[in-house]
Enzyme design. Structure first.
Site, PDB file in Angstrom:
ATOM      1  N   ASP A  43     -10.120  -5.611  -3.539  1.00  0.00           N
ATOM      2  CA  ASP A  43      -9.526  -4.586  -2.683  1.00  0.00           C
ATOM      3  C   ASP A  43     -10.436  -3.356  -2.698  1.00  0.00           C
ATOM      4  OD1 ASP A  43      -7.910  -2.420  -1.710  1.00  0.00           O
ATOM      5  OD2 ASP A  43      -6.109  -3.568  -2.200  1.00  0.00           O
ATOM      6  N   SER A  48       0.834  -1.197   0.000  1.00  0.00           N
ATOM      7  CA  SER A  48       0.000   0.000   0.000  1.00  0.00           C
ATOM      8  C   SER A  48       0.874   1.254   0.000  1.00  0.00           C
ATOM      9  CB  SER A  48      -0.966  -0.048   1.182  1.00  0.00           C
ATOM     10  OG  SER A  48      -1.992   0.895   1.044  1.00  0.00           O
ATOM     11  N   HIS A  52      -7.275  -6.138   0.610  1.00  0.00           N
ATOM     12  CA  HIS A  52      -6.108  -5.297   0.909  1.00  0.00           C
ATOM     13  C   HIS A  52      -5.359  -5.757   2.163  1.00  0.00           C
ATOM     14  CE1 HIS A  52      -4.041  -1.517  -0.029  1.00  0.00           C
ATOM     15  NE2 HIS A  52      -4.031  -1.203   1.254  1.00  0.00           N
TER      16      HIS A  52
END
Length: 285
Positions: free
Chosen positions: A224, A148, A257
């Site tokens: 995600d 991320s 995620h």
């Protein structure tokens, strides 16, 4: 000077936490290192792992399950914190999770009040590796990876420093921060209104500007929740294609995620880096 915080034996190697004063960040910083069993007799290469928003040095080390394969391959892993911390370190006035503490974005801030401490790019790219290579049995070969916000950091730091890392990879990275809300908020606060200054911390812009190529790997889950608005992997794929840069991009059905996603595919990332670090597991020696 390093202060030892904790040690845990895992897969015949050692996970250790340390604290030290960072001259770059002007505060005390904590990092974790996993030393595989091979480090007892040989110096080993290092994978630097950069974590995402709200994380510390602990999330990856406790949740990803990376130590098992790192022990097989003979690879150390170093995991820094995601921002400076401590008394006097600026934080978001409203306590927002995406700015300030835990959200350093791996850049060098130029704007007040952030510029005093938020120099995470120089910390990750220069100060921390120098410290690790001084105090631990590592050989100076480096790869870099992240998740991320940390995926953004891994890609940009590798692209900005040709030859410093043999390879870079990311899980669900913020690929084009100049074009997404997370990046726009952080860049405006840390770097100011000059959008040209933002480009040096955007992987898509670095590729578009002709950053030297190195092997890249990105994995993304199609479930995600941040995919469409924040992550924008299609922009990275297009930039890599236009720049003729080798990017191994994989979109995985049903994955989100979380660290469940990372744990599912971390072995493939470590083996990707091991290939470029010229490591082999015991059965292939």
């Amino acid at each position: 000077m390093l202060e030892h915080i904790s040690s845990n034996k895992v897969f015949d190697g050692w996970h250790k936490q340390y604290e030290h004063y960072s001259a770059v960040l002007k505060c005390n910083m904590r990092f974790a290192i996993y030393l595989p069993p091979q480090a007892v007799v040989n110096r080993v290469p290092v994978l630097y792992w950069l974590s995402g928003l709200t994380c510390s040095d602990e999330n990856f080390m406790q949740k990803a399950g990376a130590q098992r394969i790192a022990a097989v391959l003979g690879m150390a892993i170093v995991c820094p914190d995601t921002s400076p911390r401590g008394d006097g370190v600026a934080d978001a006035p409203d306590g927002a999770y995406d700015l300030g503490l835990g959200a350093g974005f791996y850049l060098n801030a130029t704007q007040a009040p952030w510029h005093k401490h938020y120099q995470m790019h120089d910390y990750v790219a220069s100060e921390l590796p120098a410290l690790v290579e001084q105090h631990f049995p590592v050989n100076g070969q480096r790869a870099i990876a992240g998740h991320s916000m940390g995926g953004h950091g891994a890609l940009t730091i590798a692209l900005k420093h040709p030859g410093r890392y043999v390879s870079a990879s990311a899980f669900a990275p913020i690929c084009h921060p100049m074009a997404c809300p997370w990046g726009q908020k952080a860049f405006a606060a840390y770097l100011g209104d000059d959008r040209d200054s933002w480009k040096q911390y955007d992987a898509v812009e670095l590729l578009n500007a002709g950053a030297p190529a190195l092997p890249l790997k990105v994995d993304q889950g199609d479930d995600d929740p941040f995919l469409a608005e924040q992550l924008l992997p299609e922009t990275l794929v297009m930039a890599a294609q236009n720049a003729a840069v080798a990017l191994d991009y994989q979109l995985h059905a049903g994955y989100d995620h979380s660290y469940y996603f990372i744990a599912s595919f971390i072995e493939s990332h470590l083996r990707f880096h091991a290939k470029h670090l010229q490591l082999m597991d015991e059965k292939h020696r």
